[in-house]
Write an enzyme that holds these catalytic residues in place. Structure first.
Site, mmCIF file in Angstrom:
data_model
loop_
_atom_site.group_PDB
_atom_site.id
_atom_site.type_symbol
_atom_site.label_atom_id
_atom_site.label_comp_id
_atom_site.label_asym_id
_atom_site.label_seq_id
_atom_site.Cartn_x
_atom_site.Cartn_y
_atom_site.Cartn_z
ATOM 1 C CE LYS A 81 83.932 101.294 71.741
ATOM 2 N NZ LYS A 81 84.714 102.205 71.056
ATOM 3 C CD GLN A 129 84.553 105.710 70.591
ATOM 4 O OE1 GLN A 129 84.894 104.781 71.346
ATOM 5 N NE2 GLN A 129 83.659 105.500 69.545
ATOM 6 C CG ASP A 152 89.896 100.650 68.615
ATOM 7 O OD1 ASP A 152 88.919 99.897 68.685
ATOM 8 O OD2 ASP A 152 89.744 101.684 68.974
HETATM 9 N N1 GUN Z 1 84.327 105.178 66.523
HETATM 10 C C1 GUN Z 1 83.515 104.324 65.887
HETATM 11 N N2 GUN Z 1 83.933 103.014 66.151
HETATM 12 C C2 GUN Z 1 84.948 102.968 66.821
HETATM 13 C C3 GUN Z 1 85.820 101.801 67.153
HETATM 14 O O1 GUN Z 1 85.726 100.760 66.951
HETATM 15 N N3 GUN Z 1 86.859 102.258 67.893
HETATM 16 C C4 GUN Z 1 87.176 103.633 68.193
HETATM 17 N N4 GUN Z 1 88.332 103.858 68.871
HETATM 18 N N5 GUN Z 1 86.367 104.663 67.839
HETATM 19 C C5 GUN Z 1 85.226 104.306 67.027
#
Ligand code: GUN
Length: 281
Positions: free
Chosen positions: A53, A97, A120
């Protein structure tokens, strides 16, 4: 006939180029789009996701701040970190996350994020906005599926879309997005009886179950568009929820890897830019 392979990598590249243009436009107006990511603990997969990211933000010209907190972080400390980013006008998007270490209350933390910075789309307010058709942040993976379908000219309107999986992150928002796009939507799950009878009716079949090779050719209608959201690790390799042999039956199929996966980060950039664009003059 073999299915047309939907190239998520190429589509994501195009989305990321578009994101870079949007970021440049914002910067020309004095707004530096800024994503804050909170990562708690040492989960190796999460470390990789967060690093990806960060890199994607950098490539698009979006500022990112990653707050790495130790495994033993308390609920209070984590909530204080979220509050700080909520109050920081220079931060447009906030992402915590997942999964969090088990001693932390995930729901409470996600609900604390300012819904207008919730890139998200996991906050109940944004889930409600999606349900009622209001503007809001949509979870990145189902949003990416909609962009992928559009990129290959598949219009869900009037089609029967079957979603297998009912998670808050993929299945449920996926169903709502397809419904908003005028599909007739059926949601299936682990308790669905005669699952294959239902999936065989799908013009658009979305698999988000987390079981490698779960969708077999017998479960697919000839000529369907099949979207594989699964990311499963089998003997150190990535495998989707769809048996690759489905390619002989479907008209379109997203591969794993290289299908839906690359779209998720591209949509995170889009959501972050949308958050920043709210500050445009
Ligand atoms: N863990 C796995 N996929 C995601 C996601 O799309 N967002 C977040 N915040 N954590 C994750």
């Amino acid at each position: 006939m073999a299915a047309i392979r939907i190239d998520g990598k190429a589509c994501a590249t195009a989305c990321r180029e578009q994101a870079a243009r949007r970021a440049a436009e914002l910067k020309a107006q004095g707004i530096e789009p800024h994503l804050a990511v909170i990562l708690v603990g040492e989960d190796p997969a999460s470390q990789v996701y967060v690093r990806n990211k960060e890199r994607a933000c950098e490539a698009a010209g979006i500022r990112s701040t990653v707050l790495r907190l130790p495994q033993e972080t308390t609920q209070e400390e984590l909530e204080a970190a979220v509050r700080k980013f909520n109050a920081d006008a220079a931060v447009h998007g906030i992402l915590v996350q997942l999964p969090l270490p088990r001693h932390l209350d995930e729901k409470r933390v996600l609900t604390l994020i300012d819904p207008d910075k919730d890139v998200d789309g996991f906050h109940p307010v944004n889930a409600g906005r999606l349900l009622t058709g209001e503007k809001g942040f949509v979870p990145c993976t189902p949003l990416g599926v909609m962009v992928l379908l559009k990129s290959c000219g598949i219009d869900p309107a009037g089609k029967h879309a079957v979603v297998v999986g009912r998670s808050n992150i993929v299945g449920k928002p996926m169903a709502l997005l397809l419904l908003a796009a005028n599909a007739t939507v059926t949601v299936c799950h682990s308790r669905t009886e005669n699952l294959a009878d239902v999936t065989r009716q799908a013009d658009i079949l979305v698999a988000a179950v987390g079981k490698p090779g779960f969708i077999t050719p017998e479960m697919v209608k000839e000529g369907a568009a099949v979207v594989d959201v699964g990311i499963n690790r089998v003997d150190g390799r990535l495998a989707g929820d769809v048996d690759p042999a489905v390619a002989e039956k479907a008209a379109y199929l997203t591969p794993v890897p290289g299908g839906v996966g690359p779209m998720t980060i591209a949509m995170l950039l889009d959501n972050t830019l949308s958050a920043a664009e709210r500050w445009q003059a």
